[in-house]
Design an enzyme around this catalytic site. Structure first.
Site, PDB file in Angstrom:
ATOM      1  N   PRO A   1       0.710  -1.073  -0.055  1.00  0.00           N
ATOM      2  CA  PRO A   1      -0.057  -0.092  -0.074  1.00  0.00           C
ATOM      3  C   PRO A   1       0.607   1.316  -0.111  1.00  0.00           C
ATOM      4  O   PRO A   1       1.320   1.558   1.050  1.00  0.00           O
ATOM      5  CB  PRO A   1      -0.512   0.142   1.049  1.00  0.00           C
ATOM      6  N   GLU A   2       0.619   2.198  -1.111  1.00  0.00           N
ATOM      7  CA  GLU A   2       0.605   3.719  -1.014  1.00  0.00           C
ATOM      8  C   GLU A   2      -0.374   4.222  -0.997  1.00  0.00           C
ATOM      9  O   GLU A   2      -1.207   3.221  -1.713  1.00  0.00           O
ATOM     10  CB  GLU A   2       2.454   3.836  -1.590  1.00  0.00           C
TER      11      GLU A   2
ATOM     12  N   LYS B   1      -2.851   8.098   3.160  1.00  0.00           N
ATOM     13  CA  LYS B   1      -2.715   6.190   2.931  1.00  0.00           C
ATOM     14  C   LYS B   1      -3.768   5.937   3.822  1.00  0.00           C
ATOM     15  O   LYS B   1      -3.627   4.149   4.341  1.00  0.00           O
ATOM     16  CB  LYS B   1      -1.389   5.646   3.575  1.00  0.00           C
TER      17      LYS B   1
ATOM     18  N   ARG C   1       2.167  -9.995   8.060  1.00  0.00           N
ATOM     19  CA  ARG C   1       2.797  -8.945   9.235  1.00  0.00           C
ATOM     20  C   ARG C   1       2.069  -8.257  10.134  1.00  0.00           C
ATOM     21  O   ARG C   1       3.160  -8.144  11.117  1.00  0.00           O
ATOM     22  CB  ARG C   1       3.897  -8.765   7.869  1.00  0.00           C
TER      23      ARG C   1
ATOM     24  N   ARG D   1      16.139   3.293   3.526  1.00  0.00           N
ATOM     25  CA  ARG D   1      15.472   2.791   2.107  1.00  0.00           C
ATOM     26  C   ARG D   1      16.251   3.135   0.793  1.00  0.00           C
ATOM     27  O   ARG D   1      16.448   3.721   0.587  1.00  0.00           O
ATOM     28  CB  ARG D   1      13.866   4.065   2.387  1.00  0.00           C
TER      29      ARG D   1
END
Length: 272
Positions: free
Chosen positions: A2-3, A59, A112, A260
């Site tokens: 998800p972005e 988001k 997760r 990142r």
DNA sequence: TAGTATGTTGGCGC
DNA sequence: AGCGCCAACATACT
């Protein structure tokens, strides 16, 4: 996954599945994801209530229900909303589910278990700290060059890190940032306050352009019986380190910025 | 086994 | 205050 684009697609799907439907039941096999309200409270607040609307902010997903309650959800890394047709079996990692009156179920899956969902009085949503500190939504409230420049001027951080700061602009994540900077031909490590006016103009245009493309590319209902296949990487440069740049053919670079993975073309996005 | 993963938070140090 | 850096969260894949 998800972005902003994936969350926007999730919002459109949820809108289609839920709005106007009455919740016949709520079950939470894993209450850890319920960040506000217990499973019993969710059930009491939502059971028998109609879903009135679904919105997205950055988001975050917001689902309004009759009775004055809103469910706010964040998918984090692996969360996903899925529709299961009546009678079909469910996939793994279901953390909570809405039962609809016709037997369909809307699942929140999350391998997760980083995802979170809050049950709040609708009147309390505006004051939710996580939402209150968000910057303008990158897609719904795009900043023009002037406002973007004014914000960029205030930060010496790498422009890529700055773009991902949810308090500056809401919704852009690690993939979006790399892809947008590639479109705008700006090196990700450039300090935000070093961008020239024409670079800011390219950036302001690249943000909605990329998001339009990504939302379209990722649209499609998440329905359980459609097997998740490992699709080819749809991005221009993300995950394509070492491969030729689609614009100039030079080998794409992968580097780490603020911890990142970051992809860029050393030629098209030459630091200047 | 080590490295990697599309997100966020909170702690530490400068 | 603001920023960089790191660990944590929990799980799977290569």
């Amino acid at each position: 996954m998800p972005e902003l684009p994936e969350v926007e697609v999730a919002a459109r799907n949820l809108r289609q599945w839920m709005v106007g439907e009455v919740v016949a039941g709520v079950e939470a096999p894993d209450e850890k994801v319920l960040a506000a309200g217990t499973g019993a409270e969710w059930e009491a607040a939502l059971c028998g209530r109609r879903c009135l609307g679904v919105a997205r902010r950055a988001k975050y997903l917001l689902m309004d229900f009759e009775g004055g309650h809103t469910v706010v959800a964040h998918l984090r890394m692996t969360g996903k909303f899925v529709l299961v047709p009546a009678g079909e079996s469910e996939p793994a990692y279901v953390r909570f589910r809405f039962l609809l009156t016709d037997g369909r179920r809307v699942l929140f899956r999350d391998m997760r278990r980083f995802g979170r969902a809050w049950l709040l009085p609708t009147a309390a949503v505006a004051a939710m700290p996580e939402l209150a500190k968000l910057g303008p939504d990158a897609y719904l409230e795009p900043l023009g060059p002037r406002e973007l420049a004014e914000r960029a001027r205030r930060s010496r951080r790498p422009v890529k890190t700055w773009l991902m700061d949810q308090t500056v602009i809401g919704g852009l994540g690690n993939i979006c940032a790399s892809e947008i900077l590639f479109r705008a031909r700006i090196a990700p490590e450039r300090p935000a306050d070093s961008l020239a006016d024409e670079e800011i103009e390219r950036l302001a245009a690249a943000i909605p352009d990329y998001l339009e493309w990504a939302i379209r590319a990722q649209s499609g209902p998440e329905i359980i019986y459609i097997a998740e296949r490992r699709d080819a990487n749809p991005f221009a440069i993300y995950g394509h380190g070492g491969e030729p740049c689609p614009r100039c053919g030079a080998a794409l670079a992968r580097k780490v910025i603020a911890g990142r993975s970051t992809f860029s073309c050393p030629v098209c996005q030459a630091p200047s």
